[in-house]
Every structure is written in structure tokens, then in C-alpha cells.
Motif scaffolding. Structure first.
Motif, mmCIF file in Angstrom:
data_model
loop_
_atom_site.group_PDB
_atom_site.id
_atom_site.type_symbol
_atom_site.label_atom_id
_atom_site.label_comp_id
_atom_site.label_asym_id
_atom_site.label_seq_id
_atom_site.Cartn_x
_atom_site.Cartn_y
_atom_site.Cartn_z
ATOM 1 N N TYR A 11 0.818 -1.211 0.000
ATOM 2 C CA TYR A 11 0.000 0.000 0.000
ATOM 3 C C TYR A 11 0.853 1.263 0.000
ATOM 4 N N HIS A 13 1.893 3.086 -2.258
ATOM 5 C CA HIS A 13 1.363 4.115 -3.139
ATOM 6 C C HIS A 13 0.232 4.894 -2.458
ATOM 7 N N PHE A 14 -0.598 4.147 -1.733
ATOM 8 C CA PHE A 14 -1.707 4.795 -1.026
ATOM 9 C C PHE A 14 -1.181 5.725 0.066
ATOM 10 N N SER A 17 0.243 8.860 -1.586
ATOM 11 C CA SER A 17 -0.773 9.757 -2.150
ATOM 12 C C SER A 17 -1.611 10.369 -1.031
ATOM 13 N N GLU B 92 -20.507 1.887 0.221
ATOM 14 C CA GLU B 92 -20.728 3.316 0.310
ATOM 15 C C GLU B 92 -19.849 3.968 -0.743
ATOM 16 N N MET B 95 -16.359 6.907 -0.647
ATOM 17 C CA MET B 95 -15.638 6.880 0.618
ATOM 18 C C MET B 95 -14.245 7.455 0.396
ATOM 19 N N SER B 98 -11.824 13.513 -1.241
ATOM 20 C CA SER B 98 -11.690 14.817 -0.599
ATOM 21 C C SER B 98 -12.081 15.912 -1.581
ATOM 22 N N LEU B 101 -9.691 17.982 -4.030
ATOM 23 C CA LEU B 101 -8.917 17.343 -5.089
ATOM 24 C C LEU B 101 -9.773 17.176 -6.335
ATOM 25 N N GLN B 105 -7.433 13.039 -9.295
ATOM 26 C CA GLN B 105 -6.624 12.801 -8.096
ATOM 27 C C GLN B 105 -7.352 11.891 -7.112
ATOM 28 N N PHE B 108 -7.252 8.354 -8.247
ATOM 29 C CA PHE B 108 -5.931 7.824 -7.965
ATOM 30 C C PHE B 108 -5.839 7.366 -6.517
ATOM 31 N N HIS B 109 -6.347 8.225 -5.657
ATOM 32 C CA HIS B 109 -6.282 7.955 -4.226
ATOM 33 C C HIS B 109 -7.185 6.783 -3.850
ATOM 34 N N GLY B 112 -5.872 3.539 -4.852
ATOM 35 C CA GLY B 112 -4.790 3.176 -3.946
ATOM 36 C C GLY B 112 -5.336 2.553 -2.677
ATOM 37 N N LEU B 113 -6.433 3.093 -2.213
ATOM 38 C CA LEU B 113 -7.084 2.576 -1.002
ATOM 39 C C LEU B 113 -7.568 1.145 -1.229
ATOM 40 N N MET B 114 -7.902 0.839 -2.490
ATOM 41 C CA MET B 114 -8.331 -0.516 -2.808
ATOM 42 C C MET B 114 -7.139 -1.438 -3.020
ATOM 43 N N GLY B 115 -5.954 -0.881 -2.937
ATOM 44 C CA GLY B 115 -4.763 -1.718 -2.993
ATOM 45 C C GLY B 115 -4.098 -1.827 -4.348
ATOM 46 N N PHE B 116 -4.481 -0.966 -5.274
ATOM 47 C CA PHE B 116 -3.855 -1.018 -6.588
ATOM 48 C C PHE B 116 -2.554 -0.229 -6.591
ATOM 49 N N SER B 117 -1.630 -0.646 -7.422
ATOM 50 C CA SER B 117 -0.368 0.074 -7.531
ATOM 51 C C SER B 117 -0.541 1.233 -8.505
ATOM 52 N N ALA B 118 0.433 2.151 -8.483
ATOM 53 C CA ALA B 118 0.349 3.335 -9.329
ATOM 54 C C ALA B 118 0.224 2.962 -10.809
ATOM 55 N N ILE B 121 -3.202 1.717 -11.745
ATOM 56 C CA ILE B 121 -4.183 2.797 -11.783
ATOM 57 C C ILE B 121 -4.021 3.598 -13.067
#
Lengths: 264, 421
Positions: A11, A13-14, A17, B92, B95, B98, B101, B105, B108-109, B112-118, B121
Motif C-alpha cells: 500500500y 502508493h496509497f 498519495s 458506500e 468513501m 476529498s 482534489l 486525483q 488515484f487515491h 490506492g485505497l483498494m490496494g492497486f499500484s500506481a 491505476i
């Protein structure tokens, strides 16, 4: 433990970011943007310096710069702001992110890492600004400043250890969230940051040894004000304490993460 | 091998006499919880690739808890969940967005929260942008978005990569009708490609349409798991049975809606929304609606002839009482009301113990929708005094007579004539 590190790496990257977005959101639509982050602590330094420099300047032994007090003050604040910022953000971290923790599945350990990352970034900016001011005031830079790297690490470990423990407990007992800011205030004034330690009466000075932030701030003073290497013994002891606290907090964190979501 | 396997799953929320006991337990010091509340227990089921499963049950049956344990946000107290693949949950939307942004953006964020790499994405970004269809707004701050636009972006990210298990909660109210269709199409294509769907809903028809299997949770237990239609029918019967038990426990004995063909009765319309008052002179014992075939029903077809019926028992002597009824919308707007006085009908004097069966026969010039019914019985001298009044005594549904479009509450039975003068 390794599982935590592995999911952190996955994570990464998360985490990055999140830190970046935090700064973008904070300064979006303000003209001065990131400058505010430096203006804030500098204003604090200016206020203390203006009010207290005449009273206390004479008591600072060993430096002849007439701005000595301001330099002393900034050195101490550099350590303290990092320490208190990490603790106060960890304190409410899980409560603030409660909704996210309930709805999304992601490694919880990223949350404190994001806090540390953004506090560290703040601290670096503050340090750079301080260097600029040191140069203006005609203060000498020295190679001893490299000591700041291990010192910062020690502060982070200590603050993260305490911060995570109170942050986790705060989820279950909300009084802690009210008490900690007060304790931090008191702690600040019991640490020689605004005043030099030699104004404390001899009889009471040994009490300072009970304060884990005392060796750290005095190491910052040694490094930034006097350009000396800090006293290694006390730093080693503090780092040891910090390490134990941090391991304890990680242990608590692993135990508590499941139950935290239950009560959030 | 099954995609998802849930074994003897249970979740208890524990409370302690003191939170310090909880802390002590983390260090291995035994402390007994003062209270243990099992929200869900002994749940077993397996899901194969490509299956669509509906999860139904009343509020508080443990549906969300089950889903949270499957997604991993809640830790089970006992049993385990085995997942062989990636789970995406649309519980939901939006979630962690922000407002300052831009859409890009945030995407992207969130990814990332779902666990994907840059890199992953970056690769998916054009698809996400295209699917959301919000044009230049994609690079504007999210605070300038309408809620529909935000949902579009959120759904696009959540479903950017095909997950092995997709969890969709209830109202997938994403933007306008066209976009909703697009979302459903995407979900359907995922299922065709082997994704398993877990669909939580109160909409029984929706579950029957989308899912081949269903799982009925009742008070934290797995009541039935099997073929969607069977489970849904069972659920409806149980819902209906349960609701009748509650009603008969009240002061007003109500044997409404006993044993009717399912198509005439929609059990989701039963509720405890009723308010009742009166001076005790009479009791309206039973209220029902009869359709044109004289069958008891709470679903009517627009333009159908129907009757509002009720049975009144008098407790005191009463001179010429007035019976009344009123139909309201869900928002409480009165649509039509009438009483025996304005219909020029006199009921005569009644003795204590007498019962009257009242039938208001009318034609259903309502358009499709859900409506509330009020019934009352008044003193003929004073319009304000009710012997008994039952407000919102029942809900009924009106369905369209054909596929023809209609708006509003009334059905004015239009014939369209177009000429070229």
C-alpha cells in the motif's frame, strides 16, 4: 510483524498519495499555500523571542550571538513540534478515520504511517526555514547537524509509541482524548524549551531526568545551538525506551484493531 | 473450488464492566465480558464462481455485519471466511473522496485505497474516465460536482477492474436512469465473466430478477439458502406472518389480509405507521381493500374498481354517526376524501354492541404509486369529534394498467387527439 511490513509495502502508493493529498487539501485555494506551514511556528518563535529574550538571554551560557535566545528557542521547538504533532494526531486518528475503517478493507497500519509521514514532512520544512533564519542571524552551521537524523528518528519512535497507545485507548475511553492535550501543555512547560535549564533551582533539577523529552531537547540544543555532539548515553537510553514503547504500541495495535472497529 | 466459503461464522459485540478489563484481555489476562451480544451466528454457505446471490432479511437481521466480515472490515468472533480472490464492495460510494482534489486525483487515491499500484491505476485511468462520462469535470475539484457526478466517478473506480466477488448494497442509486442501466450492464457482464455477486436488498423483485440464489437471514441466523424464488417467497410469507402477529398483539384485533394469493398482497406494505385515537364510542375493527374481483388486496391496477371496507363496532348509543375515509400520498398530501354525510347517506341510530360493515365503492383514478388510507367515524353533530379514527391504517399500491408512461398522482384517462387544422 512481517505481515504488517508487507502490506505496508503493498500500500506504499496509497500512503504516499494520502500524504500528498493532505497537503494539497490543506493549502488549496490559499494564496500563500505551503508558506503558512512555516509562518505558523515562526510567529510563535517571534512572540517568545520578543517577550522573553531580555529576561532570559543573559542566562544562556556559552554563546555570544545576541540572537542566542531565538536560536535556542527554535532548536527546542523543532523537537517539540514533531513530538506533540505526532501524539495529538495519533490521539484522534482512529476516531476520525472510523468511518473509513468500518467501510473499507485496507491495512490499518497505513494510518499511523501516513501521520508520521506528513508530520515528518512538516518538520523538514520547518527545519529548512530555520536554517534560513540561522543564516540571517549569522549563526554558524556545523557538521554536528547530521546528528539530527538519528535524533529525529528517536523523537518519532517515542511519539509514535505514546501516540498509538493513547490513540487506541481513546477509542474505548474518550476521556483520554480530552486529557492528553492538557498533559502535553504541562509537559511542554516542564521541558526546557522556552527557558534554559539553569534557571531551575539546583534542588529540583534532578527531576528533569524523569522527563524523556529532556535528553532529546538538550541534544537538539547541543547540536543546533552549540554545534557539539549530543551526550550519547542519555540518547541511547531514550532510544531504548522509545523502541520498547513502540513495540508495545504495535502489539496493542495488533490486538486492538479488530475490536476498535466494533466500537467505532 | 468455491470462491467464497463461510464456515460457522459468528460475530458478538462484547461489552465489559470496565474498559480496563478489555485492555487487560489484550495482555492475556482473562476477563469475562459483562455482556455478549451475538448479531449473527452459525452461518455456513459456499459460493461458486459466476453465481449471483441475493441477501435478504429485515433490518437488523445481520446483513451488513455479514458483509463487513466478508469484506474484512469486521473480524469474526468465531468461524471463518475463506476468500479466493479479490473482493470489491460497493457499500458506500465515494468513501475517502476529498472535495478539494480533482476527480482524477481522487480516483488515484481511492484506487490506492483498494490496494492497486500506481501503474495499475494509470492503466485503468482512461477506462475510468470514459465510464464516468463527466467530461471536463474530471479534472475539476470534486467540490464543484453534483452528487450524481460524484457517484459516477465513485462507481467507475469501484468497478474499474473485474473483482472475483462483487458486493452491492441496496439502492444502487447512481446518477440518472441511463447511468444506472450502464452500471447494471457492467455488473451483469462481470457475472458473465465469472464474478460472483452478493446483492443485499429489500427489493424482493430485484433479487428475483438479478439473482439465481438467495440467502435469508433472520435474527442473525441463516434461515434459508437456496433457489432465489423459493427463498423470496418463504421470506415474504414469514414477513407477513410476523407482521400479523405484531398487529394482533395490539389493542385492535386485526385479521386483515389472511391467506391471499401473493400477487394481490405486497407484504412490504405492512407496517406499524398507524396512529389511532377516538373518544371510545366505537372501534373500527378491521380495514381492508377489495379489488374489482371482490378479493382482498393491497395492490390495485389503475382505473380498476375497488372498495375501501371496514367493520365498526359501537360501544355506546349513537345518533346518526358519519363514516369517512381519506387517501393520502406518502408525503401526507390528501388526494381524496369523502364521508357518508357528503354522500347524502344516513346511517340511522345505533345501539351499543351493534356492528356495521362499511363499503366505499369507487374507481381507482390514481396513477402508479404507494398511498395511505385513513378511516374514521364521527359524531354527526360535531365534525371534530371522532368516535374512532385510524390514521395511515394501511398502505396500498397502485400499479399501471399498461406500460404507458404517466406522471403525478392522478390518472385522468387521457385520449390523445392530434389534428392538422
Amino acid at each position: 510483524m512481517f505481515g504488517m511490513l508487507r502490506s505496508l509495502w503493498q500500500y506504499r502508493h496509497f500512503v504516499l498519495s494520502s500524504i500528498r493529498n493532505e497537503f494539497i487539501s490543506r493549502f488549496a485555494r490559499s494564496k500563500l499555500g505551503g508558506l503558512w506551514m512555516i509562518i505558523n511556528p515562526l510567529a510563535q518563535v517571534a512572540i517568545y523571542a520578543l517577550i522573553l529574550s531580555n529576561v532570559l538571554a543573559a542566562k544562556l551560557p556559552g554563546i555570544d550571538n545576541k540572537y542566542a535566545y531565538a536560536i535556542y528557542l527554535m532548536a527546542g521547538l523543532l523537537a517539540w513540534t514533531l513530538f506533540s504533532e505526532i501524539i495529538s494526531r495519533c490521539l484522534n486518528l482512529f476516531i476520525e478515520q472510523g468511518n473509513l475503517m468500518k467501510k473499507m478493507s485496507f491495512p490499518r497500519i497505513t494510518l499511523p504511517v501516513i501521520v508520521v509521514g506528513s508530520c515528518l514532512f512538516n518538520n523538514i520544512l520547518l527545519f529548512v526555514a530555520m536554517l534560513g533564519i540561522f543564516a540571517l542571524l549569522g549563526h554558524q552551521f556545523s557538521a554536528a547537524m547530521l546528528w539530527l537524523i538519528p535524533l529525529t528518528l528517536a523523537v518519532v519512535m517515542l511519539a509514535l509509541g505514546i501516540g498509538l497507545i493513547v490513540g487506541i485507548m481513546n477509542v474505548f475511553i474518550r476521556d483520554i482524548g480530552q486529557a492528553i492535550p492538557i498533559i502535553l501543555q504541562v509537559w511542554f512547560w516542564f521541558t526546557p524549551i522556552v527557558y534554559p535549564e539553569n534557571i531551575i533551582p539546583e534542588d529540583y533539577r534532578h527531576l528533569l531526568n524523569l522527563n524523556p523529552m529532556y535528553p532529546i531537547t538538550s541534544a537538539y540544543h547541543q547540536v543546533l545551538v552549540y554545534g557539539n555532539a549530543p551526550s550519547l548515553d542519555s540518547i541511547a537510553i531514550i532510544s531504548g525506551i522509545a523502541l520498547v514503547l513502540m513495540l508495545l504500541s504495535l502489539f496493542l495495535f495488533r490486538r486492538a484493531s479488530a475490536e476498535m472497529v466494533d466500537v467505532l | 473450488m468455491s470462491l467464497l466459503s463461510v464456515q460457522n461464522l459468528g460475530k458478538a459485540f462484547r461489552s465489559y464492566r470496565s474498559e480496563w478489563q478489555r485492555f487487560a484481555r489484550w495482555f492475556g489476562i482473562p476477563a469475562k465480558p459483562s455482556e455478549e451480544h451475538w448479531v449473527i451466528r452459525h452461518v455456513n454457505f459456499d459460493i461458486q464462481p459466476g453465481e449471483a446471490i441475493g441477501i435478504i432479511g429485515q433490518n437488523g437481521a445481520g446483513k451488513s455485519t455479514l458483509l463487513k466480515m466478508i469484506t474484512g472490515t469486521l473480524q469474526p468472533t468465531e468461524g471463518q471466511v475463506q476468500v479466493n480472490g479479490r473482493i470489491a464492495a460497493i457499500l458506500e460510494l465515494g468513501m475517502g473522496f476529498s472535495p478539494e482534489l480533482t476527480g482524477r486525483q481522487n480516483v488515484f487515491h481511492a484506487a490506492g485505497l483498494m490496494g492497486f499500484s500506481a501503474e495499475q491505476i494509470q492503466q485503468a485511468m482512461p477506462d475510468i474516465e470514459a465510464f464516468a462520462e463527466i467530461g471536463e469535470y474530471f479534472d475539476e475539484p470534486v467540490r464543484t460536482y453534483s452528487s450524481g457526478m460524484q457517484m459516477r466517478v465513485a462507481f467507475s473506480v469501484a468497478t474499474a477492474n473485474r473483482p472475483e466477488i462483487l458486493i452491492v448494497d441496496e439502492a444502487l442509486a447512481v446518477g440518472d436512469a441511463a447511468f444506472q442501466r450502464k452500471c447494471h450492464r457492467r455488473i451483469e457482464s462481470f457475472i458473465n465473466d465469472g464474478t460472483s455477486l452478493l446483492f443485499v436488498s429489500h427489493d424482493i423483485e430485484g433479487v428475483k430478477k438479478l439473482c439465481e440464489k438467495a440467502l435469508y437471514l433472520d435474527q442473525g441466523r441463516l434461515a434459508i439458502f437456496g433457489d432465489a424464488k423459493t427463498v423470496c417467497d418463504q421470506y415474504e410469507t414469514m414477513l407477513f406472518g410476523g407482521s400479523r402477529a405484531i398487529e394482533s398483539a395490539g389493542s385492535v384485533t386485526d385479521t386483515n389480509n389472511a391467506l391471499h394469493p401473493a400477487s394481490l398482497i405486497d407484504s412490504s406494505l405492512f407496517g406499524s405507521q398507524e396512529v389511532t385515537y377516538g373518544n371510545g364510542g366505537a372501534t373500527i375493527e378491521r380495514v381492508w381493500i377489495e379489488n374489482s374481483a371482490k378479493q382482498e388486496a393491497n395492490i390495485l391496477v389503475s382505473r380498476e374498481e375497488f372498495s375501501v371496507c371496514y367493520l365498526v363496532r359501537f360501544h355506546k348509543e349513537c345518533a346518526r354517526p358519519v363514516v369517512a375515509m381519506l387517501i393520502k400520498t406518502l408525503e401526507g398530501i390528501a388526494l381524496y376524501g369523502t364521508d357518508s354525510k357528503s354522500l347524502r347517506k344516513t346511517l340511522g341510530d345505533v345501539q351499543p354492541g351493534a356492528t356495521l360493515l362499511v363499503r366505499f365503492r369507487m374507481k381507482c383514478y390514481l396513477s402508479a404509486g404507494t398511498y395511505f388510507l385513513n378511516c374514521g367515524i364521527r359524531d354527526h353533530l360535531d365534525d371534530e369529534v371522532f368516535l374512532h379514527r385510524r390514521v395511515d391504517v394501511m398502505m396500498f399500491k397502485v400499479i399501471k394498467e399498461s406500460d404507458l408512461g404517466q406522471a403525478g398522482f392522478a390518472n385522468l384517462c387521457t385520449d390523445l387527439l392530434v389534428e392538422r387544422p
